[in-house]
Design an enzyme around this catalytic site. Structure first.
Site, PDB file in Angstrom:
ATOM      1  N   HIS A 128      -2.548   7.940   6.171  1.00 42.06           N
ATOM      2  CA  HIS A 128      -2.812   6.639   5.546  1.00 42.06           C
ATOM      3  C   HIS A 128      -4.224   6.208   5.922  1.00 42.06           C
ATOM      4  O   HIS A 128      -4.965   5.723   5.068  1.00 42.06           O
ATOM      5  CB  HIS A 128      -1.767   5.617   5.996  1.00 42.06           C
ATOM      6  CG  HIS A 128      -1.819   4.338   5.249  1.00 42.06           C
ATOM      7  ND1 HIS A 128      -1.705   4.267   3.876  1.00 42.06           N
ATOM      8  CD2 HIS A 128      -1.980   3.048   5.674  1.00 42.06           C
ATOM      9  CE1 HIS A 128      -1.783   3.005   3.483  1.00 42.06           C
ATOM     10  NE2 HIS A 128      -1.958   2.246   4.558  1.00 42.06           N
ATOM     11  N   PHE A 159       1.804  -3.377   3.938  1.00 37.85           N
ATOM     12  CA  PHE A 159       2.141  -4.707   4.451  1.00 37.85           C
ATOM     13  C   PHE A 159       3.611  -4.997   4.151  1.00 37.85           C
ATOM     14  O   PHE A 159       4.126  -4.629   3.099  1.00 37.85           O
ATOM     15  CB  PHE A 159       1.279  -5.774   3.781  1.00 37.85           C
ATOM     16  CG  PHE A 159      -0.135  -5.855   4.291  1.00 37.85           C
ATOM     17  CD1 PHE A 159      -0.583  -5.056   5.323  1.00 37.85           C
ATOM     18  CD2 PHE A 159      -1.026  -6.759   3.739  1.00 37.85           C
ATOM     19  CE1 PHE A 159      -1.884  -5.148   5.791  1.00 37.85           C
ATOM     20  CE2 PHE A 159      -2.335  -6.858   4.192  1.00 37.85           C
ATOM     21  CZ  PHE A 159      -2.767  -6.059   5.217  1.00 37.85           C
ATOM     22  N   GLU A 161      -0.902   5.195  13.701  1.00 34.38           N
ATOM     23  CA  GLU A 161      -0.563   6.391  12.925  1.00 34.38           C
ATOM     24  C   GLU A 161      -0.821   7.649  13.750  1.00 34.38           C
ATOM     25  O   GLU A 161      -0.027   8.601  13.719  1.00 34.38           O
ATOM     26  CB  GLU A 161      -1.347   6.440  11.616  1.00 34.38           C
ATOM     27  CG  GLU A 161      -0.877   7.571  10.704  1.00 34.38           C
ATOM     28  CD  GLU A 161      -1.535   7.577   9.339  1.00 34.38           C
ATOM     29  OE1 GLU A 161      -1.044   8.326   8.470  1.00 34.38           O
ATOM     30  OE2 GLU A 161      -2.528   6.851   9.142  1.00 34.38           O
ATOM     31  N   LYS A 169      -9.449   8.099   2.364  1.00 33.86           N
ATOM     32  CA  LYS A 169      -9.941   6.731   2.144  1.00 33.86           C
ATOM     33  C   LYS A 169     -11.380   6.582   2.618  1.00 33.86           C
ATOM     34  O   LYS A 169     -12.062   5.624   2.238  1.00 33.86           O
ATOM     35  CB  LYS A 169      -9.048   5.717   2.863  1.00 33.86           C
ATOM     36  CG  LYS A 169      -7.685   5.510   2.204  1.00 33.86           C
ATOM     37  CD  LYS A 169      -6.895   4.423   2.899  1.00 33.86           C
ATOM     38  CE  LYS A 169      -5.544   4.173   2.243  1.00 33.86           C
ATOM     39  NZ  LYS A 169      -4.569   5.253   2.493  1.00 33.86           N
ATOM     40  N   HIS A 181      -9.757   2.066  -0.057  1.00 35.21           N
ATOM     41  CA  HIS A 181      -8.305   1.855  -0.067  1.00 35.21           C
ATOM     42  C   HIS A 181      -7.889   1.299  -1.433  1.00 35.21           C
ATOM     43  O   HIS A 181      -8.142   0.130  -1.744  1.00 35.21           O
ATOM     44  CB  HIS A 181      -7.915   0.898   1.058  1.00 35.21           C
ATOM     45  CG  HIS A 181      -6.438   0.831   1.314  1.00 35.21           C
ATOM     46  ND1 HIS A 181      -5.501   1.356   0.449  1.00 35.21           N
ATOM     47  CD2 HIS A 181      -5.725   0.277   2.349  1.00 35.21           C
ATOM     48  CE1 HIS A 181      -4.293   1.135   0.928  1.00 35.21           C
ATOM     49  NE2 HIS A 181      -4.407   0.499   2.081  1.00 35.21           N
ATOM     50  N   CYS A 204       0.800  -1.221   0.000  1.00 37.25           N
ATOM     51  CA  CYS A 204       0.000   0.000   0.000  1.00 37.25           C
ATOM     52  C   CYS A 204       0.832   1.271   0.000  1.00 37.25           C
ATOM     53  O   CYS A 204       0.286   2.377  -0.043  1.00 37.25           O
ATOM     54  CB  CYS A 204      -0.949  -0.008   1.193  1.00 37.25           C
ATOM     55  SG  CYS A 204      -1.947  -1.508   1.258  1.00 37.25           S
TER      56      CYS A 204
END
Length: 412
Positions: free
Chosen positions: A303, A399, A314, A335, A340, A164
């Site tokens: 994010h 990831f 975050e 998002k 996403h 991502c």
């Protein structure tokens, strides 16, 4: 001496619209592109909603015969790249040297849709019925390769595959290429089209996706009732241009990219490091690279996936890096509206950050209704904020422990 790098063109295909203009108009209005899942039959799946690109016709941008030899993620990349180049007023052979023009477009997964389709054909009809274009359709670098072919870009050609963070890493790495004088222009960003049976099954079984069937509530970053991210697709492309090259042709400048930080968590394959430790270091490196203090940052496009650990860590990372200023700056997750977009997310969100600077509009975090006592920053809930933005940051976390932060500044 390092070159200054500016953004002179943008293009996007997203769940909010098939142009950047439509996408941005919907973002500032707080409209959502999330809707009931249609790209697969959802009957056997717990997930019922997605951020799908709607009414997209690749023939508007690509020769129909060639389009049939490409996967959907490549269609999006070519469309967004052509829009961005047109927006920048650039064309190889007219006002641009192809050998001084490069492409760096990331994808987290690539053409998994085509792989799944060809595998079904293999099982049903045997190996001789598998398309000879299978491999060049699904490998993640093919979007970047195809864009270079379509546009005549013969400079550095690359693809970041960092889950991502792919789109953000691609822009950051392309920034370095122009900054170091290797090319004059880079076509940079990310693309993804992985709303497939295997993708949704895999993400669902790791409990990463929201199973909320209501499109208006499924993606709710930083909300106490968040239950996972909503999968989406699309592409975002920026034209990164060396400042004097842009000035020499009188280019319109959106803003300047001034900082890039990238780190690894070295912690876990899917869960971010506690307290967002890797994200903290990425933000610090990006600020150091930009020679900008924490007090100068006005906005962070987070994010913000709408998953428990991402939103918590975050937020903790932002507090650790920015101290008291964390409560004065704006933090939002787009998002909540796009879903996403995986490898495309960082690129589209970087575009939102630069447009926030240019337009003086900070996008909201929609679907925010219940505060989480652990998440107490200003997430710009539900409606956009009109204000001057001098410096904006965009975070992307992937990831594998990939962290990427980009810093943009108003061009003076």
């Amino acid at each position: 001496m390092k070159k200054r790098v500016v953004i002179t063109g943008i293009g996007a295909v997203t769940p909010l619209g098939n142009t950047m203009e439509t996408t941005w108009n919907n973002v500032v209005k707080g409209n959502s592109g999330i809707a009931p899942l249609t790209r697969i039959d959802s009957e056997n799946f717990q997930v019922k909603v997605a951020g799908e690109v709607k009414n997209f016709n690749p023939a508007d941008y690509i020769d129909s015969k060639e389009a049939r030899r490409m996967a959907r993620f490549t269609h999006f990349a070519i469309a967004a790249s052509k829009m961005a180049m047109n927006d920048a007023g650039l064309k190889v052979g007219d006002n641009l040297d192809g050998e001084r023009t490069g492409v760096w477009i990331g994808s987290g997964i690539g053409g998994l849709d085509e792989f799944e389709e060809q595998h079904k054909r293999f099982l049903a009809k045997g190996p001789k019925r598998v398309s000879p274009f299978t491999i060049p359709m699904f490998i993640p670098d093919m979007a970047s390769g195809r864009v270079s072919i379509e546009l005549g870009a013969k400079g550095m050609n690359n693809c970041s595959v960092t889950a991502c963070a792919s789109g953000a890493n691609s822009i950051g790495d392309a920034f370095r290429v122009v900054q170091n004088g290797i090319t004059d222009v880079m076509i940079a960003g990310g693309t993804e089209a992985s709303i497939t049976e295997m993708t949704i099954a895999g993400f669902t079984n790791m409990t990463a996706l929201s199973t909320n069937p209501d499109p208006t509530k499924a993606s709710r970053p930083f909300d106490k009732n968040r239950d996972g991210f909503v999968i989406a697709e699309g592409a975002g492309i920026m034209i990164l241009e060396e400042l004097e090259h842009a000035r020499s042709r009188g280019a319109r400048i959106y803003g300047e990219i001034v900082g890039y930080g990238a780190t690894g968590d070295a912690y876990h394959i899917t869960t971010p490091a506690p307290n967002g430790e890797g994200g903290q270091r990425a933000m610090k490196l990006a600020l150091q690279d930009a020679n900008i203090t924490t007090q100068q940052v006005d906005y962070i496009n987070a994010h913000g996936t709408s998953t428990y650990y991402n939103d918590l860590y975050e937020t903790q990372a932002i507090k650790k890096v920015f101290g008291d200023h964390a409560y004065r700056l704006a933090v939002s997750s787009t998002k909540s509206m796009t879903g996403h977009m995986l490898g495309a997310a960082g690129a589209v969100e970087a575009i939102f950050a630069i447009l926030a600077i240019k337009e003086g509009m900070i996008p909201p975090t929609i679907n925010y209704s219940t505060a989480d006592e652990e998440l107490d920053l200003n997430y710009i809930p539900n409606s956009c904020k009109e204000t001057s933005v001098e410096v904006a940051m965009s975070n992307s976390l992937g990831f594998g422990g990939h962290n990427a932060t980009l810093v943009f500044r108003k061009f003076n």
